[in-house]
Design an enzyme around this catalytic site. Structure first.
Site, PDB file in Angstrom:
ATOM      1  N   LYS A  13     -55.704  17.193 -21.739  1.00 14.58           N
ATOM      2  CA  LYS A  13     -54.316  17.573 -21.435  1.00 14.58           C
ATOM      3  C   LYS A  13     -53.569  16.438 -20.735  1.00 14.58           C
ATOM      4  O   LYS A  13     -52.469  16.060 -21.120  1.00 14.58           O
ATOM      5  CB  LYS A  13     -54.282  18.834 -20.547  1.00 14.58           C
ATOM      6  N   ARG A  88     -52.602  29.054 -15.253  1.00 17.50           N
ATOM      7  CA  ARG A  88     -54.058  29.190 -15.395  1.00 17.50           C
ATOM      8  C   ARG A  88     -54.510  30.638 -15.207  1.00 17.50           C
ATOM      9  O   ARG A  88     -55.714  30.905 -15.308  1.00 17.50           O
ATOM     10  CB  ARG A  88     -54.746  28.328 -14.345  1.00 17.50           C
ATOM     11  N   ARG A 127     -65.193  10.394 -16.703  1.00 17.73           N
ATOM     12  CA  ARG A 127     -63.758  10.143 -16.430  1.00 17.73           C
ATOM     13  C   ARG A 127     -63.543   9.266 -15.199  1.00 17.73           C
ATOM     14  O   ARG A 127     -64.191   9.405 -14.174  1.00 17.73           O
ATOM     15  CB  ARG A 127     -63.045  11.486 -16.225  1.00 17.73           C
ATOM     16  N   ARG A 161     -62.982  11.677  -9.651  1.00 17.64           N
ATOM     17  CA  ARG A 161     -62.638  12.880  -8.906  1.00 17.64           C
ATOM     18  C   ARG A 161     -63.867  13.547  -8.300  1.00 17.64           C
ATOM     19  O   ARG A 161     -64.923  13.586  -8.919  1.00 17.64           O
ATOM     20  CB  ARG A 161     -61.911  13.853  -9.838  1.00 17.64           C
ATOM     21  N   ARG A 172     -65.774  25.332 -12.773  1.00 20.44           N
ATOM     22  CA  ARG A 172     -64.440  25.198 -13.380  1.00 20.44           C
ATOM     23  C   ARG A 172     -64.413  25.854 -14.762  1.00 20.44           C
ATOM     24  O   ARG A 172     -63.426  26.464 -15.139  1.00 20.44           O
ATOM     25  CB  ARG A 172     -64.062  23.711 -13.472  1.00 20.44           C
TER      26      ARG A 172
HETATM   27  P1  ADP Z   1     -57.780  17.214 -18.795  1.00 21.55           P
HETATM   28  O1  ADP Z   1     -56.474  16.721 -18.232  1.00 21.55           O
HETATM   29  O2  ADP Z   1     -57.588  18.258 -19.865  1.00 21.55           O
HETATM   30  O3  ADP Z   1     -58.755  17.656 -17.750  1.00 21.55           O
HETATM   31  P2  ADP Z   1     -58.215  14.377 -19.451  1.00 21.55           P
HETATM   32  O4  ADP Z   1     -56.985  14.022 -20.220  1.00 21.55           O
HETATM   33  O5  ADP Z   1     -58.294  13.905 -18.052  1.00 21.55           O
HETATM   34  O6  ADP Z   1     -58.463  15.994 -19.539  1.00 21.55           O
HETATM   35  O7  ADP Z   1     -59.462  13.877 -20.300  1.00 21.55           O
HETATM   36  C1  ADP Z   1     -60.792  14.032 -19.814  1.00 21.55           C
HETATM   37  C2  ADP Z   1     -61.622  12.796 -20.180  1.00 21.55           C
HETATM   38  O8  ADP Z   1     -61.780  12.743 -21.585  1.00 21.55           O
HETATM   39  C3  ADP Z   1     -60.938  11.489 -19.765  1.00 21.55           C
HETATM   40  O9  ADP Z   1     -61.941  10.591 -19.320  1.00 21.55           O
HETATM   41  C4  ADP Z   1     -60.287  10.986 -21.065  1.00 21.55           C
HETATM   42  O10 ADP Z   1     -60.221   9.561 -21.117  1.00 21.55           O
HETATM   43  C5  ADP Z   1     -61.226  11.529 -22.122  1.00 21.55           C
HETATM   44  N1  ADP Z   1     -60.515  11.958 -23.347  1.00 21.55           N
HETATM   45  C6  ADP Z   1     -59.307  12.537 -23.433  1.00 21.55           C
HETATM   46  N2  ADP Z   1     -58.979  12.799 -24.728  1.00 21.55           N
HETATM   47  C7  ADP Z   1     -60.028  12.365 -25.476  1.00 21.55           C
HETATM   48  C8  ADP Z   1     -60.312  12.339 -26.884  1.00 21.55           C
HETATM   49  N3  ADP Z   1     -59.454  12.840 -27.788  1.00 21.55           N
HETATM   50  N4  ADP Z   1     -61.484  11.816 -27.288  1.00 21.55           N
HETATM   51  C9  ADP Z   1     -62.374  11.310 -26.395  1.00 21.55           C
HETATM   52  N5  ADP Z   1     -62.174  11.284 -25.062  1.00 21.55           N
HETATM   53  C10 ADP Z   1     -61.021  11.821 -24.589  1.00 21.55           C
HETATM   54  P1  AMP Z   2     -57.011  19.886 -12.791  1.00 29.12           P
HETATM   55  O1  AMP Z   2     -56.521  18.567 -12.294  1.00 29.12           O
HETATM   56  O2  AMP Z   2     -56.007  20.579 -13.669  1.00 29.12           O
HETATM   57  O3  AMP Z   2     -58.388  19.798 -13.411  1.00 29.12           O
HETATM   58  O4  AMP Z   2     -57.150  20.806 -11.502  1.00 29.12           O
HETATM   59  C1  AMP Z   2     -58.032  20.492 -10.447  1.00 29.12           C
HETATM   60  C2  AMP Z   2     -58.220  21.708  -9.535  1.00 29.12           C
HETATM   61  O5  AMP Z   2     -56.956  22.037  -8.922  1.00 29.12           O
HETATM   62  C3  AMP Z   2     -58.665  23.002 -10.208  1.00 29.12           C
HETATM   63  O6  AMP Z   2     -60.070  23.049 -10.373  1.00 29.12           O
HETATM   64  C4  AMP Z   2     -58.152  24.052  -9.226  1.00 29.12           C
HETATM   65  O7  AMP Z   2     -58.959  24.124  -8.069  1.00 29.12           O
HETATM   66  C5  AMP Z   2     -56.813  23.463  -8.810  1.00 29.12           C
HETATM   67  N1  AMP Z   2     -55.709  23.874  -9.707  1.00 29.12           N
HETATM   68  C6  AMP Z   2     -54.960  23.058 -10.495  1.00 29.12           C
HETATM   69  N2  AMP Z   2     -54.035  23.759 -11.163  1.00 29.12           N
HETATM   70  C7  AMP Z   2     -54.205  25.059 -10.808  1.00 29.12           C
HETATM   71  C8  AMP Z   2     -53.567  26.282 -11.177  1.00 29.12           C
HETATM   72  N3  AMP Z   2     -52.555  26.314 -12.054  1.00 29.12           N
HETATM   73  N4  AMP Z   2     -54.007  27.428 -10.594  1.00 29.12           N
HETATM   74  C9  AMP Z   2     -55.007  27.414  -9.696  1.00 29.12           C
HETATM   75  N5  AMP Z   2     -55.661  26.307  -9.318  1.00 29.12           N
HETATM   76  C10 AMP Z   2     -55.277  25.134  -9.866  1.00 29.12           C
END
Ligand code: ADP
Ligand code: AMP
Length: 214
Positions: A13, A88, A127, A161, A172
Site C-alpha cells: 500500500k 481498518r 523492509r 520498523r 498484525r
Molecule cells: P504496506 O504499506 O502495505 O505495509 P509496503 O508498501 O511497505 O506495504 O511494502 C512492504 C514491503 O514489500 C516493502 O519492503 C516493499 O519494498 C515491498 N514491496 C512492495 N510492493 C512489492 C511488490 N509488488 N513486489 C515485491 N515487493 C514489494
Molecule cells: P501500518 O504502518 O499501516 O502498518 O500501521 C502500523 C501500526 O499502526 C498498526 O499495526 C497499528 O498498531 C497502528 N495503526 C495504523 N493505522 C491504524 C488504523 N487505521 N487503526 C488502528 N490502528 C492503526
C-alpha cells in the site's frame, strides 16, 4: 478523486501510494505514518499508542479517526486523497463515510491489494525505509543502492520498523483478518470494491492501479 488502498500489512500500500503522490499529485494519508510521527515527536498520544503498535494490535478507533478528521479538515487536496492503512475497522469505515459526506467529498475507488500470507512474511521482514524521505526498500525486491544513498533523496540513513518482526506480524495479520478483512465485504456491498493482484512486480501493480483509476 479519493481512494482507499486496502490490504494486509506488507501488501504494498505504502509503495503504491508514494507512486500515486508523485504521478498524480495525490496526498497520502497513512495513519501508520501519522502514529509513528506522534511517537517520534513524543506527544502524549504517541506514548499512549507505542506499546500497542509494537505488539501489532490496532490502536483505538477514536485516535485514528481524529487524525484523519484533522487532515481532511485542514485542507483541500486537488489531486485527492489516498487512504493508506485506514480504515481498518467497520467503525472507521463508517466514520470515514460520514466525514467525507460532511466535507462534500466522494469515495471514488476502494482497491483491494491481494497478497498471500507467505509473501507477506518475506516482504515485512525484508523492509527498510529511508529515514529522511520515507522511500520504501526491500532487501530482495528493491535493495538499498550499493552506494548507500536513497534513490529519492540521497539520504544515507535507513530504518527498520520495530513491528516488522515475524512475531509482531502474526499479531498484525490476526488483527487484519479479525478486524479489517470484513471491509472487503463492506465495500463490495457498496459496489465500491476493485481487487488487484498485489503479488505481481511493483510496476505491474502500479499499472493495475492506474487502470482502475482511469
Ligand atoms: P504496506 O504499506 O502495505 O505495509 P509496503 O508498501 O511497505 O506495504 O511494502 C512492504 C514491503 O514489500 C516493502 O519492503 C516493499 O519494498 C515491498 N514491496 C512492495 N510492493 C512489492 C511488490 N509488488 N513486489 C515485491 N515487493 C514489494
Ligand atoms: P501500518 O504502518 O499501516 O502498518 O500501521 C502500523 C501500526 O499502526 C498498526 O499495526 C497499528 O498498531 C497502528 N495503526 C495504523 N493505522 C491504524 C488504523 N487505521 N487503526 C488502528 N490502528 C492503526
Amino acid at each position: 478523486m479519493n481512494i482507499i488502498l486496502l490490504g494486509p500489512p506488507g501488501a504494498g500500500k505504502g509503495t503504491q501510494a508514494r507512486r500515486l503522490v508523485d504521478e498524480r499529485k495525490m496526498i497520502q494519508l497513512s495513519t501508520g505514518d501519522m502514529l509513528r510521527e506522534a511517537r517520534t515527536s513524543g506527544t502524549e498520544m504517541g506514548e499512549k499508542v507505542a506499546a500497542v503498535m509494537d505488539r501489532g494490535d490496532l490502536v483505538t478507533d477514536d485516535i485514528v479517526i481524529g487524525l484523519i478528521r484533522e487532515k481532511l479538515e485542514a485542507g483541500d487536496a486537488e489531486g485527492g486523497y489516498i487512504f493508506d492503512g485506514f480504515p481498518r475497522t467497520l467503525a472507521q469505515a463508517d466514520a470515514l463515510g460520514q466525514l467525507l459526506t460532511e466535507l462534500n467529498k466522494t469515495l471514488d475507488h476502494v482497491i483491494e491489494m491481494q497478497v498471500d500470507d507467505e509473501a507477506l512474511v518475506t516482504r515485512i521482514t525484508g523492509r527498510a525505509t529511508c529515514a529522511n524521505c520515507g522511500e520504501v526498500y526491500h532487501d530482495a525486491t528493491k535493495p538499498i543502492p550499493a552506494d548507500g544513498h536513497c534513490t529519492n533523496c540521497n539520504g544515507t540513513e535507513f530504518t527498520r520498523r520495530a513491528d516488522d518482526t515475524e512475531e509482531a506480524l502474526r499479531t498484525r495479520l490476526l488483527a487484519y483478518y479479525k478486524q479489517t478483512s470484513p471491509l472487503i465485504g463492506y465495500y463490495y456491498a457498496k459496489d465500491a470494491l476493485e481487487s488487484i493482484d498485489g503479488l505481481k512486480a511493483m510496476d505491474e501493480v502500479a499499472g493495475a492501479i492506474s487502470r482502475v483509476l482511469s
